[in-house]
Enzyme design. Structure first.
Site, mmCIF file in Angstrom:
data_model
loop_
_atom_site.group_PDB
_atom_site.id
_atom_site.type_symbol
_atom_site.label_atom_id
_atom_site.label_comp_id
_atom_site.label_asym_id
_atom_site.label_seq_id
_atom_site.Cartn_x
_atom_site.Cartn_y
_atom_site.Cartn_z
ATOM 1 N N ASP A 136 -21.822 8.578 22.208
ATOM 2 C CA ASP A 136 -22.893 8.168 21.305
ATOM 3 C C ASP A 136 -22.665 6.672 21.072
ATOM 4 O OD1 ASP A 136 -24.528 7.534 19.225
ATOM 5 O OD2 ASP A 136 -24.013 9.247 17.975
ATOM 6 N N HIS B 37 -31.763 14.083 0.948
ATOM 7 C CA HIS B 37 -31.488 12.753 0.394
ATOM 8 C C HIS B 37 -32.661 11.781 0.567
ATOM 9 C CE1 HIS B 37 -30.239 12.790 4.582
ATOM 10 N NE2 HIS B 37 -30.344 11.479 4.619
ATOM 11 N N LYS C 242 -29.272 -0.626 16.962
ATOM 12 C CA LYS C 242 -28.065 -1.269 16.418
ATOM 13 C C LYS C 242 -27.624 -2.345 17.416
ATOM 14 C CE LYS C 242 -28.100 2.894 14.254
ATOM 15 N NZ LYS C 242 -29.112 3.918 14.532
ATOM 16 N N PHE D 169 -22.702 11.906 14.075
ATOM 17 C CA PHE D 169 -23.712 11.335 13.169
ATOM 18 C C PHE D 169 -24.692 12.450 12.750
ATOM 19 C CE2 PHE D 169 -27.702 9.077 12.249
ATOM 20 C CZ PHE D 169 -27.261 8.376 11.151
ATOM 21 N N ASP D 170 -25.319 12.294 11.561
ATOM 22 C CA ASP D 170 -26.196 13.358 10.998
ATOM 23 C C ASP D 170 -27.224 13.874 11.996
ATOM 24 O OD1 ASP D 170 -25.272 11.546 9.109
ATOM 25 O OD2 ASP D 170 -27.224 11.285 8.162
ATOM 26 N N ALA E 259 -24.291 3.837 19.876
ATOM 27 C CA ALA E 259 -25.078 2.949 19.005
ATOM 28 C C ALA E 259 -24.409 1.586 18.786
ATOM 29 C CB ALA E 259 -25.329 3.635 17.669
ATOM 30 N N TYR F 76 -48.234 2.042 32.750
ATOM 31 C CA TYR F 76 -47.791 3.395 32.394
ATOM 32 C C TYR F 76 -46.605 3.808 33.262
ATOM 33 C CZ TYR F 76 -48.196 8.282 30.928
ATOM 34 O OH TYR F 76 -47.956 9.521 30.409
#
Ligand code: F0G
Length: 458
Positions: free
Chosen positions: A215, A450, A258, A124-125, A217, A72
């Site tokens: 960001d 969507h 990614k 990004f969304d 990714a 843990y």
């Protein structure tokens, strides 16, 4: 004869996929209410919905996974990952999270307040979602070339410094918690940001006392493009380029699904201890204790290996050349795609592809459905369905670009699969004039429609 280019790996474990026929697919997509998110994956032959969490791990990652420490607190796997983050990105402070949007949730909980402004390059969304959820504003400062699929520019992911400075000048002091630099810029087509742009953004931002967040990714794919396209770095290793890139970042969030080449995971990297302390509290509340943050020890171990592997030039060259291989076939056939070809996906300009389908009838979604029926390929609409409705007027928001994204998973498909994708799209392209009708909405959610929308044929 020159030897042809081939993948810099061989295949050790395989998964069977079913080649369905058109009749089966027509029934399945109807059953799924013409929403590709509703399809069972066993009904998909080639799945290009996303490159996120869909890559194949290497034998070294699987080996590292077997040595995961599931304690843990204070697990060795945590320290392996912490070491990799320091070694690659140079951040002293780090928090694991279960995926990218969780990293955003934790960090933004500490930093973003109501009425703040967060400039960036096509957030990004989920990034935008986590900003707007806190009643702050995400302001897009991407260069204009990004919105013209035909415009050739080596770094279409770049931020426009004039747009950025305008935001800095016109926003009340203290209201900009950070600026986001998305590398590569997913929403503009997997397009890279140059080191020069990173330096300029950093300098400008620091003149206004505003920190810079990457960001991250697809950080390695971004570095690959820098090596190829930015003269100063042609003789640098990818790792050296990444180190240079991150000199100009104060913080990072990353979806490890990614360029971490793992199936689940995320992280936050920080230079500032105070921000780390604040974010740690939210990490413990939302994700887990700071030495696992929602990840298993085995997953942290595999990620620590993946982050190093993804920077191997031979891997990156194989990866990006596969995307190019597909893109070039489409370009040769006259199919309108975002140029230059990006790092992780092909973005088809659906408005140019299907000129006779009205925009009210979801052009990119229509193309996505046709490609599925034609060849069992699942892409994703990045268009009007995704752009959703204006929160005030409830009218459809029509985005600048109506795209079908074909995201290529890492180390998963061969170039034979790329040939099938190209042939499927070319077949539809040859019949493009005959498509005059699209779809209408039967049922939709209030936000993020969507994912669950139900459609019917017009
Ligand atoms: N930032 C970027 C640039 C992304 O592309 C994504 C995810 C995220 C953040 C969020 O990360 O999914 O791990 O929570 N992009 C995926 C895609 C979903 O298909 O492009 P996540």
């Amino acid at each position: 004869m020159n030897l042809p280019f081939a993948e810099a790996y061989k295949i050790k474990s395989v998964e069977a996929i079913y080649r369905s026929n058109r009749e089966e697919r027509e029934a399945w997509i109807k059953e799924a209410n013409f929403n590709l998110f509703n399809l069972k994956s066993k009904y998909v032959f080639i799945d290009l919905l996303t490159d996120s969490g869909t890559g194949s791990m290497s034998q070294n990652q699987w080996a590292a996974l077997m040595q995961g420490d599931e304690s843990y607190a204070g697990a060795s796997s945590y320290y392996n990952l912490k070491e990799a983050v320091k070694d690659i990105f140079g951040f002293d402070y780090f928090l694991p999270t279960h995926q990218g949007r969780a990293a955003e949730n934790v960090l933004f909980s500490a930093l973003v307040k109501e009425n703040d402004v967060v400039p960036g390059n096509s957030h990004f969304d989920t990034t935008k979602g986590h900003i707007e959820f806190r009643k702050a504003i995400a302001t897009d400062c991407t260069i204009n070339e990004a919105f013209d699929t035909e415009a050739e520019h080596p770094f279409k992911g770049n931020l426009d410094l004039n747009k950025l400075e305008e935001v800095y000048k016109t926003t009340e002091k203290g209201k900009i918690p950070f600026t986001v630099v998305t590398i590569t810029n997913n929403s503009s087509g997997g397009q890279p940001v140059s080191v020069q742009n990173m330096r300029d953004v950093y300098e400008l931002s620091h003149n206004y006392d505003i920190p810079v967040l990457y960001d991250s990714a697809r950080f390695a794919e971004n570095a690959y493009f820098i090596k190829l396209r930015e003269k100063e770095f042609e003789n640098h290793s990818i790792k050296e380029i990444v180190a240079e890139m991150y000199k100009y970042a104060d913080m990072m969030t990353m979806s490890s699904k990614k360029d971490g080449i793992v199936n689940m995971g995320g992280l936050i990297g920080l230079k500032n201890e105070e921000v780390f302390k604040q974010a740690s509290v939210f990490n413990i509340m939302f994700e887990g204790f700071i030495t696992y943050g929602g990840m298993s020890g085995r997953d942290m171990n595999a990620l620590a290996v993946g982050l190093q592997e993804v920077m191997e030039f031979d891997y990156l060259e194989t990866r990006v050349k596969q995307v190019e291989y597909l893109g070039n076939k489409l370009i040769e056939a006259g199919i309108p795609i975002q140029k230059p070809i990006g790092g992780h996906a092909i973005f088809v300009n659906a408005v140019k592809f299907l000129p006779n389908v009205p925009k009210e009838q979801y052009i990119a979604q229509t193309l996505a459905i046709e490609l599925y029926k034609e060849a069992g390929i699942r892409g994703v609409e990045i268009g009007t369905l995704l752009a959703d409705r204006d929160p005030e007027t409830r009218e459809n928001r029509y985005p600048k670009l109506e795209l079908l994204r074909l995201a290529i998973p890492r180390r998963v498909y061969t170039n034979n699969h790329m040939d099938v994708i190209a042939a499927g799209l070319i077949n539809i392209f040859e019949r493009r004039e005959s498509y005059t009708k699209g779809y209408e909405i039967v049922e939709e959610a209030h936000i993020l429609r969507h994912f669950t929308v139900k459609l019917k044929e017009i």
